[in-house]
Design a protein around this motif. Structure first.
Motif, short mmCIF file in Angstrom:
data_model
loop_
_atom_site.label_atom_id
_atom_site.label_comp_id
_atom_site.label_asym_id
_atom_site.label_seq_id
_atom_site.Cartn_x
_atom_site.Cartn_y
_atom_site.Cartn_z
N LEU A 1 0.93 -1.28 -0.06
CA LEU A 1 -0.01 0.01 0.05
C LEU A 1 1.06 1.26 0.03
O LEU A 1 0.71 2.21 -0.66
CB LEU A 1 -0.88 0.16 1.23
N VAL A 2 2.06 1.27 0.76
CA VAL A 2 3.07 2.23 0.73
C VAL A 2 3.63 2.52 -0.56
O VAL A 2 3.65 3.57 -1.10
CB VAL A 2 4.05 2.16 1.91
N ARG A 3 3.88 1.36 -1.18
CA ARG A 3 4.49 1.53 -2.81
C ARG A 3 3.72 2.31 -3.79
O ARG A 3 3.90 2.72 -4.71
CB ARG A 3 5.14 0.15 -3.24
N GLN A 4 2.38 1.71 -3.23
CA GLN A 4 1.37 2.39 -4.39
C GLN A 4 1.39 4.17 -4.54
O GLN A 4 0.85 4.59 -5.38
CB GLN A 4 -0.08 2.03 -3.89
N LYS A 5 1.75 4.61 -3.28
CA LYS A 5 1.68 6.06 -3.37
C LYS A 5 3.12 6.94 -3.62
O LYS A 5 3.56 7.72 -3.70
CB LYS A 5 1.56 6.66 -1.86
N ILE A 6 4.25 5.66 -3.95
CA ILE A 6 5.51 6.28 -4.24
C ILE A 6 5.99 5.49 -5.55
O ILE A 6 5.75 4.56 -5.93
CB ILE A 6 6.52 5.93 -3.44
N GLY A 7 6.30 6.37 -6.47
CA GLY A 7 6.68 5.93 -7.66
C GLY A 7 8.53 5.93 -7.34
O GLY A 7 9.08 6.85 -7.21
N LEU A 8 8.99 4.97 -8.12
CA LEU A 8 10.51 4.55 -8.37
C LEU A 8 11.13 4.60 -9.58
O LEU A 8 10.24 3.53 -10.42
CB LEU A 8 11.09 3.51 -7.14
#
Lengths: 246, 279
Positions: free
Chosen positions: A75-82
């Motif tokens: 869920l955290v990664r859904q808010k962060i693009g890398l």
């Protein structure tokens, strides 16, 4: 603060990669991480995206502690693009499928909706005609722009860019940098690890110099890159100038 | 301006053409010589009339062909059922072996134990154990020996296929998983949409090779009792005191393998071509 890293420690065996590192990033801010290879730039980005666990300290995103083990990292990664140095596009999928994978599988968008969104973005970055192409058929600059679009279609709160131009031929660097410049104009919050000092100077609101896993010096680009206080920063910049990169 | 080959280039064409004609002629000649030597060597051997009589007897072949074909149909059916099941089982076991974390230890241990055990166990023994050992337990609802034998073949081949799949999964660079996870995909989704499609493509040639090998090993079902092509041939041999029925069965198995072998070669060639595309 959109992102706060407090006393972050990361070790690989005996090697301390991040050493009580602190970093705050405000919304709409663009922060450039500079520093020698091995200073911890990439590791910090991977830790913020929870691809690597940290060994001490906390990281908050939007006021929520994302390093809490009870938090679901997906869920955290859904808010962060890398975005990665070597693009990491999926070679078995077309450009369009690369971009629509997360919107359809993770964000519950319909195939049509995701396709329209992807095409809008591809249109914007001038790659609409490559939608059906496979990554192998694209130049490095085109692949990296697709990789950025792939991260952006998920409307991340924060975009992390890990030396996104390091693998590119010099004449292809410009197209990627101009895309990042446009994103800044739209208010995207970005943290970018980079060796492009000239670009960091132009686009960053703040430059952060990492040395041996710590923030040694930070401030406006003109100050850090033009008139650094710390001897280590001076040394680093002298080497960069020697290499003709500033 | 239109391109016309230079005189030098035309010389090269002419030279290559001459070379090509020469090598075709040479190949034809050497093939003919080897063929004649073989034919003379075999048919001229002192035992040839007897071998011809007991292995290549047209009358015996015609007489037992229908029975052997009936049996062969069982082999084909068995293969069509066992091959997809073995592929599925192999894929499942390979994925289970890649799971990380202490929670999955038992699953990993079972999957690892499975591949170790059934790759080491001779297929013939596995078939005997399944077909004769399991019914010996006298459990209710023990299936037919055909099913049990088929299960032995499936499970044995599943263990080979699992290792091929695992090699494929491990060949996909970790940065691909990182990219998928960074987009918010779960481990399962990353595996299903990013890792497995690339892994399977890469190991398609060795997978197909195992499937080819499996299509002939379904003939070992005869050990468990069902009347397949090999068992029918054996019955024919016993009835006629002639080995021709075995040769008939052999030809049938080769015919069945041919299309699969051709497909495998094509896939291998295509894989090699894509991998070398940049060179």
């Amino acid at each position: 603060m959109l992102l706060s890293c407090t006393d972050v420690r990361k070790t690989f065996g005996d090697h301390v990669v991040l050493d009580n590192l602190g970093l705050e990033v405000a919304e709409h801010e663009v922060v450039a991480l500079i520093g020698a290879s091995g200073s911890g730039k990439s590791t910090l980005l991977r830790c913020v995206n929870l691809l690597t666990g940290i060994d001490d300290g906390t990281i908050h995103l939007d006021g929520e502690e994302i390093t809490d083990p009870k938090v679901n990292p997906d869920l955290v990664r859904q808010k962060i693009g890398l975005v990665f140095q070597s693009y990491n596009l999926f070679p078995h999928m077309t450009v369009l499928d690369n971009i629509t994978l997360a919107p359809t599988r993770v964000h519950g968008k319909s195939a049509t909706e995701a396709r329209e969104l992807a095409m809008q973005w591809l249109d914007r970055v001038g790659l609409a005609d490559k939608a059906k192409a496979f990554p192998d058929g694209l130049s490095g600059g085109q692949q990296q722009r697709v990789a950025i679009v792939r991260a952006l279609v998920n409307s991340p709160r924060l975009l992390l860019l890990d030396e996104v131009t390091s693998a590119l031929d010099p004449e292809l660097v410009g197209e990627v940098l101009s895309m990042i410049r446009d994103l800044k104009a739209e208010g995207m919050t970005m943290v970018l690890a980079t060796h492009e000092m000239g670009f960091a100077k132009q686009v960053a609101d703040r430059v952060v110099f990492l040395d041996a896993g710590r923030v040694l010096e930070q401030g406006p680009p003109a100050q850090v890159l033009g008139d650094p206080v710390e001897p280590r920063t001076r040394q680093f910049l002298a080497r960069i100038i020697e290499a003709g990169r500033l | 301006m239109t391109y016309a080959p230079s005189a030098r280039q035309q010389e090269r064409f002419a030279y290559r053409r001459r070379q090509a004609i020469r090598s075709v002629l040479l190949a034809a000649l050497s093939t003919a010589v080897v063929g004649v030597l073989f034919a003379v060597g075999i048919t001229g051997s002192p035992g040839w009339p007897r071998v011809k009589q007991s292995f290549l007897n047209v009358d015996v072949a015609t007489k037992y062909l229908p029975d052997i074909l009936d049996g062969f149909w069982l082999n084909i059916q068995l293969f069509l059922v066992c091959a997809p099941l073995a592929l599925l089982l192999g894929l499942l076991m390979a994925v289970l072996r890649t799971l990380r974390g202490p929670v999955f230890f038992p699953v990993r241990a079972i999957a690892t134990g499975y591949t170790y055990m059934f790759r080491g166990l001779p297929l013939i023994i596995t078939i005997y154990l399944f077909a004769f050992g399991l019914p010996g337990l006298r459990l209710q609802g023990t299936p037919d020996v055909l099913v049990l034998g088929g299960a032995a073949i499936t499970i044995t081949y599943g263990s080979y296929l699992a290792e091929v799949f695992r090699a494929g999964i491990e060949s996909v660079h970790p940065s691909q998983i990182a990219a998928a996870r960074s987009l918010g995909l779960s481990y399962r989704q990353a595996m299903r949409h990013v890792v497995l499609p690339q892994a399977v493509r890469r190991v398609a040639p060795p997978l197909l090779n195992d499937v080819v090998s499996m299509q002939k090993d379904v003939g070992l079902i005869s050990l468990a009792g069902p009347i397949d092509a090999i068992r029918s041939a054996q019955i024919g041999q016993a009835g006629s005191a002639n080995f021709t029925p075995y040769v008939v069965a052999a030809v049938l198995f080769i015919l069945l393998a041919l299309p699969l072998i051709v497909i495998t070669d094509r896939v291998t060639l295509r894989a090699a071509r894509t991998q070398n595309a940049g060179i």
